[in-house]
Motif scaffolding. Structure first.
Motif, PDB file in Angstrom:
ATOM      1  N   GLU A  56      46.822  71.931  -6.729  1.00  0.00           N
ATOM      2  CA  GLU A  56      47.143  73.226  -7.308  1.00  0.00           C
ATOM      3  C   GLU A  56      48.468  73.982  -6.956  1.00  0.00           C
ATOM      4  O   GLU A  56      48.618  75.075  -7.438  1.00  0.00           O
ATOM      5  CB  GLU A  56      45.900  74.320  -6.960  1.00  0.00           C
ATOM      6  CG  GLU A  56      44.676  73.636  -7.480  1.00  0.00           C
ATOM      7  CD  GLU A  56      43.468  74.373  -6.787  1.00  0.00           C
ATOM      8  OE1 GLU A  56      43.521  75.723  -6.777  1.00  0.00           O
ATOM      9  OE2 GLU A  56      42.339  73.872  -6.852  1.00  0.00           O
ATOM     10  N   GLY A  57      49.158  73.821  -5.898  1.00  0.00           N
ATOM     11  CA  GLY A  57      50.345  74.285  -5.496  1.00  0.00           C
ATOM     12  C   GLY A  57      49.983  75.312  -4.789  1.00  0.00           C
ATOM     13  O   GLY A  57      48.916  75.605  -4.084  1.00  0.00           O
ATOM     14  N   PRO A  58      50.813  76.255  -4.441  1.00  0.00           N
ATOM     15  CA  PRO A  58      52.159  76.737  -4.962  1.00  0.00           C
ATOM     16  C   PRO A  58      53.224  75.598  -4.677  1.00  0.00           C
ATOM     17  O   PRO A  58      54.160  75.412  -5.289  1.00  0.00           O
ATOM     18  CB  PRO A  58      52.394  78.097  -4.954  1.00  0.00           C
ATOM     19  CG  PRO A  58      51.809  78.355  -3.747  1.00  0.00           C
ATOM     20  CD  PRO A  58      50.814  77.516  -3.530  1.00  0.00           C
ATOM     21  N   ALA A  59      53.015  75.084  -3.509  1.00  0.00           N
ATOM     22  CA  ALA A  59      54.084  74.188  -2.658  1.00  0.00           C
ATOM     23  C   ALA A  59      53.921  73.027  -3.728  1.00  0.00           C
ATOM     24  O   ALA A  59      53.097  72.240  -4.097  1.00  0.00           O
ATOM     25  CB  ALA A  59      53.835  73.938  -1.477  1.00  0.00           C
ATOM     26  N   THR A  60      55.209  72.199  -3.583  1.00  0.00           N
ATOM     27  CA  THR A  60      55.274  70.858  -3.850  1.00  0.00           C
ATOM     28  C   THR A  60      55.350  70.111  -2.594  1.00  0.00           C
ATOM     29  O   THR A  60      55.753  70.364  -1.542  1.00  0.00           O
ATOM     30  CB  THR A  60      56.648  70.491  -4.494  1.00  0.00           C
ATOM     31  OG1 THR A  60      56.760  71.003  -5.662  1.00  0.00           O
ATOM     32  CG2 THR A  60      56.824  68.899  -4.630  1.00  0.00           C
ATOM     33  N   VAL A  61      54.500  68.865  -2.551  1.00  0.00           N
ATOM     34  CA  VAL A  61      54.220  68.086  -1.148  1.00  0.00           C
ATOM     35  C   VAL A  61      54.595  66.606  -1.628  1.00  0.00           C
ATOM     36  O   VAL A  61      54.133  66.214  -2.705  1.00  0.00           O
ATOM     37  CB  VAL A  61      52.512  68.369  -0.864  1.00  0.00           C
ATOM     38  CG1 VAL A  61      52.499  67.334   0.335  1.00  0.00           C
ATOM     39  CG2 VAL A  61      52.143  69.584  -0.644  1.00  0.00           C
ATOM     40  N   VAL A  62      55.424  66.207  -0.766  1.00  0.00           N
ATOM     41  CA  VAL A  62      55.968  64.715  -0.796  1.00  0.00           C
ATOM     42  C   VAL A  62      55.555  64.029   0.460  1.00  0.00           C
ATOM     43  O   VAL A  62      55.519  64.606   1.496  1.00  0.00           O
ATOM     44  CB  VAL A  62      57.374  64.531  -1.257  1.00  0.00           C
ATOM     45  CG1 VAL A  62      57.793  64.918  -2.425  1.00  0.00           C
ATOM     46  CG2 VAL A  62      58.112  65.177  -0.061  1.00  0.00           C
ATOM     47  N   VAL A  63      55.306  62.763   0.632  1.00  0.00           N
ATOM     48  CA  VAL A  63      54.865  61.906   1.586  1.00  0.00           C
ATOM     49  C   VAL A  63      55.897  60.804   1.886  1.00  0.00           C
ATOM     50  O   VAL A  63      56.456  60.307   1.045  1.00  0.00           O
ATOM     51  CB  VAL A  63      53.328  61.461   1.558  1.00  0.00           C
ATOM     52  CG1 VAL A  63      52.600  62.536   1.670  1.00  0.00           C
ATOM     53  CG2 VAL A  63      53.112  60.334   0.405  1.00  0.00           C
ATOM     54  N   ALA A  64      56.131  60.537   2.932  1.00  0.00           N
ATOM     55  CA  ALA A  64      56.833  59.245   3.334  1.00  0.00           C
ATOM     56  C   ALA A  64      56.030  58.255   3.577  1.00  0.00           C
ATOM     57  O   ALA A  64      54.865  58.379   4.416  1.00  0.00           O
ATOM     58  CB  ALA A  64      57.726  59.646   4.736  1.00  0.00           C
TER      59      ALA A  64
END
Length: 188
Positions: A56-64
């Protein structure tokens, strides 16, 4: 090294994101935070919050990732005015295009393999594509490794300091600021 990559986080990553956060905080911040703060990290609550952030956000999340393993993550989004304002409360002219890197963690056993740079690089590209022009993040003053990482990318303390109450122990953080057009050592 096995294949290393960065991708958008999915709801199924929430468990690993939480595990990495708890493991990393307990390892990297054991000298900065009281034991009771680290012992009180609630994996169930954190996992629910990360699943919500991913969906749902509001943040963008990326994973390594390295091979099949999730080894780190980064979360960023719009910086609230309170996060970019100067100590006297004045808001900079670029506040509307300033992003907050709220979390950037790589599990210690996977450290020094370029994952942090890949995470921040991917996040910076996504933020730039979204119209963001600058980033800020808060780093504990005593966290020399993280401070060195960001400074190596040209992000420097901007003179704003905050002190958090960590169960009665003050935790002094410096706000770092920098551009999103990142250049890493191998690119220079």
């Amino acid at each position: 090294m096995a294949d290393a990559d960065v991708r958008a986080a999915t709801p199924s990553d929430a468990t690993e994101i939480t595990r990495i956060q708890v493991t990393t905080w307990r390892s990297a911040y054991s000298d900065l935070l009281p034991t009771e703060v680290l012992d009180d990290l609630d994996a169930t609550t954190n996992e629910r919050q990360w699943r919500q952030a991913v969906t749902e956000g509001p943040a963008t999340v990326v994973v390594a990732t390295e091979g099949e393993w999730v080894v780190g993550f980064c979360a960023a989004g719009a910086a609230p005015e309170s996060e970019v304002a100067a100590a006297d409360g004045t808001v900079p002219s670029d506040a509307a295009t300033t992003a907050l890197i709220s979390t950037l963690l790589v599990e210690p056993r996977w450290g020094r393999r370029g994952h942090g740079g890949r995470l921040l690089g991917m996040m910076a590209r996504r933020l730039t594509e979204g119209g963001w022009t600058r980033g800020v993040t808060w780093v504990p003053e005593a966290d020399e490794a993280t401070m060195s990482f960001f400074r190596g990318l040209g992000w420097d303390p901007d003179g704003t300091v905050r002190t958090l109450d960590a169960s009665g122990r003050p935790l002094r953080e410096l706000r770092l600021s920098g551009g999103l057009d990142l250049r890493f050592e191998q690119e220079r």
